[in-house]
Design an enzyme around this catalytic site. Structure first.
Site, PDB file in Angstrom:
ATOM      1  N   ALA A  66       0.872  -1.173   0.000  1.00 31.83           N
ATOM      2  CA  ALA A  66       0.000   0.000   0.000  1.00 31.83           C
ATOM      3  C   ALA A  66       0.912   1.227   0.000  1.00 31.83           C
ATOM      4  CB  ALA A  66      -0.871  -0.016   1.246  1.00 31.83           C
ATOM      5  N   GLY A 112       0.383  -4.951   0.905  1.00 29.29           N
ATOM      6  CA  GLY A 112      -0.814  -5.010   0.051  1.00 29.29           C
ATOM      7  C   GLY A 112      -0.561  -5.714  -1.279  1.00 29.29           C
ATOM      8  N   GLU A 115      -0.894  -9.271  -0.469  1.00 27.95           N
ATOM      9  CA  GLU A 115      -2.315  -9.480  -0.170  1.00 27.95           C
ATOM     10  C   GLU A 115      -3.143  -9.525  -1.464  1.00 27.95           C
ATOM     11  OE1 GLU A 115      -2.132  -6.256   2.784  1.00 27.95           O
ATOM     12  OE2 GLU A 115      -3.173  -7.602   4.154  1.00 27.95           O
ATOM     13  N   GLU A 135       4.364  -5.223   7.415  1.00 25.69           N
ATOM     14  CA  GLU A 135       3.610  -4.157   8.106  1.00 25.69           C
ATOM     15  C   GLU A 135       4.057  -3.895   9.540  1.00 25.69           C
ATOM     16  OE1 GLU A 135       2.318  -6.346   6.033  1.00 25.69           O
ATOM     17  OE2 GLU A 135       0.813  -5.373   4.773  1.00 25.69           O
TER      18      GLU A 135
HETATM   19  N1  COA Z   1       4.598   3.092  -0.648  1.00 27.33           N
HETATM   20  C1  COA Z   1       4.989   4.249  -1.216  1.00 27.33           C
HETATM   21  N2  COA Z   1       6.110   4.347  -1.956  1.00 27.33           N
HETATM   22  C2  COA Z   1       6.842   3.252  -2.129  1.00 27.33           C
HETATM   23  C3  COA Z   1       6.495   2.006  -1.566  1.00 27.33           C
HETATM   24  C4  COA Z   1       5.310   1.950  -0.791  1.00 27.33           C
HETATM   25  N3  COA Z   1       4.861   0.820  -0.250  1.00 27.33           N
HETATM   26  N4  COA Z   1       7.435   1.085  -1.888  1.00 27.33           N
HETATM   27  C5  COA Z   1       8.345   1.739  -2.646  1.00 27.33           C
HETATM   28  N5  COA Z   1       7.991   3.040  -2.793  1.00 27.33           N
HETATM   29  C6  COA Z   1       8.690   4.099  -3.536  1.00 27.33           C
HETATM   30  C7  COA Z   1       9.919   4.613  -2.755  1.00 27.33           C
HETATM   31  O1  COA Z   1       9.519   5.574  -1.808  1.00 27.33           O
HETATM   32  C8  COA Z   1      10.733   5.180  -3.886  1.00 27.33           C
HETATM   33  O2  COA Z   1      10.169   6.418  -4.272  1.00 27.33           O
HETATM   34  P1  COA Z   1      11.134   7.710  -4.514  1.00 27.33           P
HETATM   35  O3  COA Z   1      12.056   7.289  -5.639  1.00 27.33           O
HETATM   36  O4  COA Z   1      10.194   8.784  -4.906  1.00 27.33           O
HETATM   37  O5  COA Z   1      11.858   7.939  -3.233  1.00 27.33           O
HETATM   38  C9  COA Z   1      10.475   4.218  -5.037  1.00 27.33           C
HETATM   39  O6  COA Z   1       9.240   3.554  -4.727  1.00 27.33           O
HETATM   40  C10 COA Z   1      11.557   3.164  -5.207  1.00 27.33           C
HETATM   41  O7  COA Z   1      11.711   2.485  -3.977  1.00 27.33           O
HETATM   42  P2  COA Z   1      13.128   2.316  -3.204  1.00 27.33           P
HETATM   43  O8  COA Z   1      12.832   2.107  -1.767  1.00 27.33           O
HETATM   44  O9  COA Z   1      14.032   3.441  -3.579  1.00 27.33           O
HETATM   45  O10 COA Z   1      13.644   0.971  -3.889  1.00 27.33           O
HETATM   46  P3  COA Z   1      14.698  -0.064  -3.249  1.00 27.33           P
HETATM   47  O11 COA Z   1      15.088  -0.977  -4.378  1.00 27.33           O
HETATM   48  O12 COA Z   1      15.770   0.642  -2.509  1.00 27.33           O
HETATM   49  O13 COA Z   1      13.852  -0.907  -2.174  1.00 27.33           O
HETATM   50  C11 COA Z   1      11.892  -2.090  -1.359  1.00 27.33           C
HETATM   51  C12 COA Z   1      12.779  -1.728  -2.585  1.00 27.33           C
HETATM   52  C13 COA Z   1      10.664  -2.824  -1.893  1.00 27.33           C
HETATM   53  C14 COA Z   1      12.682  -3.001  -0.431  1.00 27.33           C
HETATM   54  C15 COA Z   1      11.501  -0.811  -0.624  1.00 27.33           C
HETATM   55  O14 COA Z   1      10.943   0.097  -1.574  1.00 27.33           O
HETATM   56  C16 COA Z   1      10.482  -0.999   0.467  1.00 27.33           C
HETATM   57  O15 COA Z   1      10.802  -1.480   1.541  1.00 27.33           O
HETATM   58  N6  COA Z   1       9.208  -0.581   0.225  1.00 27.33           N
HETATM   59  C17 COA Z   1       8.161  -0.603   1.224  1.00 27.33           C
HETATM   60  C18 COA Z   1       7.660  -2.004   1.420  1.00 27.33           C
HETATM   61  C19 COA Z   1       6.598  -2.043   2.491  1.00 27.33           C
HETATM   62  O16 COA Z   1       6.847  -1.814   3.663  1.00 27.33           O
HETATM   63  N7  COA Z   1       5.355  -2.351   2.069  1.00 27.33           N
HETATM   64  C20 COA Z   1       4.253  -2.524   2.959  1.00 27.33           C
HETATM   65  C21 COA Z   1       3.456  -1.284   3.039  1.00 27.33           C
HETATM   66  S1  COA Z   1       2.131  -1.469   4.219  1.00 27.33           S
END
Ligand code: COA
Length: 260
Positions: A66, A112, A115, A135
């Site tokens: 999400a 999400g 999910e 989460e």
């Molecule tokens: N919500 C909003 N933005 C998200 C996102 C999320 N769940 N997951 C990734 N993004 C965005 C990042 O903020 C980044 O945006 P920016 O370039 O404007 O800063 C872009 O997507 C790329 O992500 P980034 O984190 O730079 O990539 P990465 O390769 O370093 O890491 C992940 C990849 C998936 C490990 C990392 O993005 C992450 O942990 N995301 C969140 C996962 C999460 O907790 N999801 C559950 C949400 S309830």
């Protein structure tokens, strides 16, 4: 219909819905959830669509969760509404769709995203995929059905571990645990899913819808899946598809199901 965050393409009985926010790793904001609802509803209504594939654009992510930027300052009431509206519009909606939905998990499926993949009727992953429910690392729990569907698919102990550690598992472990049915290379993923979809399309869509209802019924509190099966089984005998399927068998030819 034009969408800002998704693509929907229909061809030869197959509708492929692609979440298309690659710069945000296809994170689900509320507009994307509404667009997905519309796309799934339209594909289900369209009688030429026999199977729906849901996937993410780019090679990195199916859906990274999400959209955290949208709910970071929500209140208790807003948080509850976020979960209940999301479940109604997308996650339960997909799980209970009459048209089969296959998730092609092409990269990160987190929060999400996992999910959504779990709400699909089954999942096929690329060997680059990583899955998890992170989460609790954000101080919240899965709210789009994850605490229910993950234990149904992998068992309670594994679900507890995945949710408590907020860790990710790779595609091979997801396969071993029954979270995904097959693992392919990234290039082979969509052709492989399409091959399975073409096998599904040969069968009666009416009977498949009845099977989805019966299988889901066993997981609904207060419902008796065996009773649902009896009633859905009986209903099949009144369909043109049943007449065609049994007649074709007896005439030693391939059935040409009318889908009614
Ligand atoms: N919500 C909003 N933005 C998200 C996102 C999320 N769940 N997951 C990734 N993004 C965005 C990042 O903020 C980044 O945006 P920016 O370039 O404007 O800063 C872009 O997507 C790329 O992500 P980034 O984190 O730079 O990539 P990465 O390769 O370093 O890491 C992940 C990849 C998936 C490990 C990392 O993005 C992450 O942990 N995301 C969140 C996962 C999460 O907790 N999801 C559950 C949400 S309830």
């Amino acid at each position: 219909m034009t969408y800002n965050n998704i693509l929907s393409e229909s061809n030869n009985g197959l509708t492929t819905i692609t979440i298309n926010r690659p710069s945000k790793l296809n994170a689900l904001n509320s507009e994307t959830i509404k667009e997905l609802h519309e796309a799934f509803k339209n594909a289900d209504k369209d009688k030429t669509t026999k199977v729906i594939i849901i996937t993410g654009s780019g090679e990195k992510a199916f859906v990274a969760g999400a959209d955290i930027s949208e709910f970071a300052d929500y209140s208790v009431v807003e948080g509850e509404r976020l979960a209940s509206e999301g479940q109604a519009l997308l996650f339960d909606f997909v799980a209970n769709l009459s048209t089969p939905v296959i998730a092609a998990v092409n990269g990160f499926a987190l929060g999400g995203g996992l999910e959504l993949a779990m709400a699909a009727h089954f999942r096929i992953a690329s060997d680059t995929a990583k899955m998890g429910l992170p989460e609790v690392s954000l101080g919240v729990i899965p709210g789009y059905g994850g605490t229910q569907r993950l234990p149904q698919l992998v068992g309670k102990g594994r679900a507890m571990e995945m949710i408590m550690t907020a860790g990710m598992i790779d595609a091979q472990k997801a396969l071993n645990w029954g979270l995904v049915n097959h693992v392919t290379t990234q290039e082979e993923l969509i052709p492989f899913v399409e091959k399975i979809a073409s096998k599904i399309m040969r069968n009666s869509s009416v009977a498949i819808a009845a099977a989805i209802t019966s299988i889901n019924s066993g997981y609904e509190a207060g419902e008796n899946g065996f009773n649902t099966e009896v009633s859905e089984f009986g209903n099949c005998f009144g369909t043109a598809d049943f007449k065609e399927g049994t007649t074709a068998f007896l005439e030693k030819r391939r059935a040409n199901f009318p889908g009614k």
